[in-house]
Scaffold this active site. Structure first.
Site: not given
Length: 309
Positions: A41, A156
């Site tokens: 991320s 993510d």
């Protein structure tokens, strides 16, 4: 640390990941060279930028100069059914950093983590277009659209591997440094009275687009919650529940990962009071990362020297 090879795992956490910049600053000051980087991320974004040669000073300048106009563009709402935020300006922002670079162009070997939305499994990306891999790793569900990468729909990486220490260990480095962004800001049980005019649904609806985006970035939970009764207990609505669930998952997964992987050095900047969109607090977050890393690494290096290694 002598001639030992050192790997660095940078964790997920939205704007809180700006603390990674402070950590990198300390590593350079202490002349600890990094031989391998993994990121998830926001950790993927900062790790990838560092791997292609972006300096800590350049990162600080970009983070500190981020303003509401830029953030308004990046977080511009979209009409897409798969995401809240328009990907166009995020793509332009990332292109300004990575251009058309590939993993093979990195000066430091790099691996990024994303999540396959169909299988729920972690996907480790080590080759191909760097921008697209970063974009996939930081695609928080509901906020950003999934990224199609090598035929897989990716979101993510923090959902399945928020601090990718295991990837570093598989590269047979001698030392592993993990940076975990501690905690998360809870959903408030009550919404305090505001002196500003942004406290009712009607008034928020009357704001300009940029004002709505500014309010959303400052108060993401309130934006999705019940804004019509500022002094009452308000049950969180759908958007805020998804937001909080994703953060809880990442915090719990990070704790489990670090318990099992046992990196040599764990740096955990205390960022629990910051929200995922607190990019305007860059200087504060960078400073927290710097101070935490300084303390942890000073202790480690002192013990390391005394051990005679």
């Amino acid at each position: 640390m002598g001639n030992e090879k050192t790997g660095l795992a940078l964790g997920s956490g939205g704007a809180r990941g700006l603390a990674h910049i402070g950590v990198l600053k300390v590593l350079e000051e202490k002349e600890i060279s990094i031989d391998y980087i993994s990121g998830s991320s926001i950790g993927a974004l900062i790790g990838a930028a560092y791997s292609i040669g972006m300096t800590v000073k350049e990162m600080e300048d970009i983070a500190s100069k981020t303003n509401w106009k830029m953030m308004a563009k990046i977080f511009l709402p979209t009409l897409s059914l798969s995401a809240i935020i328009n990907d166009k300006y995020l793509g332009e922002f990332l292109y300004g950093i990575f251009g058309n670079k590939k993993f093979e162009d990195a000066k430091i070997p790099l691996a990024l983590v994303a999540t396959d939305i169909d299988s729920g499994k972690a996907v480790v990306i080590k080759s191909g277009n760097l921008l697209k891999a970063v974009r996939a790793s930081m695609s928080l569900p509901m906020l950003f659209s999934p990224v199609i990468y090598n035929g897989r729909k990716l979101i993510d990486g923090g959902l399945v591997n928020p601090v990718p220490v295991d990837i570093i260990e598989s590269e047979k480095v001698d030392k592993v440094i993990a940076v975990n962004l501690r905690g998360f800001a809870p959903i408030s049980s009550s919404i305090p009275k505001q002196n500003s005019r942004m406290h009712s649904v009607k008034e928020i609806d009357e704001l300009s687009l940029n004002e709505k985006i500014e309010f959303f970035l400052k108060h993401p939970i309130r934006f999705f919650g019940d804004k019509s009764h500022p002094e009452e207990i308000a049950l969180p609505k759908f958007g805020s529940l998804l937001y909080q669930i994703s953060i809880i998952v990442q915090v719990q997964m990070a704790a489990l990962t670090l318990k099992n992987a046992k990196p040599d050095i764990i740096i955990e900047p205390e960022t629990s009071s910051f929200k995922i969109f607190d990019f305007q607090k860059a200087d504060e977050l960078i400073n927290i990362g710097y101070k935490t890393a300084s303390s942890v690494l000073d202790n480690y290096l002192n013990n390391y020297e005394h051990s005679g290694k």
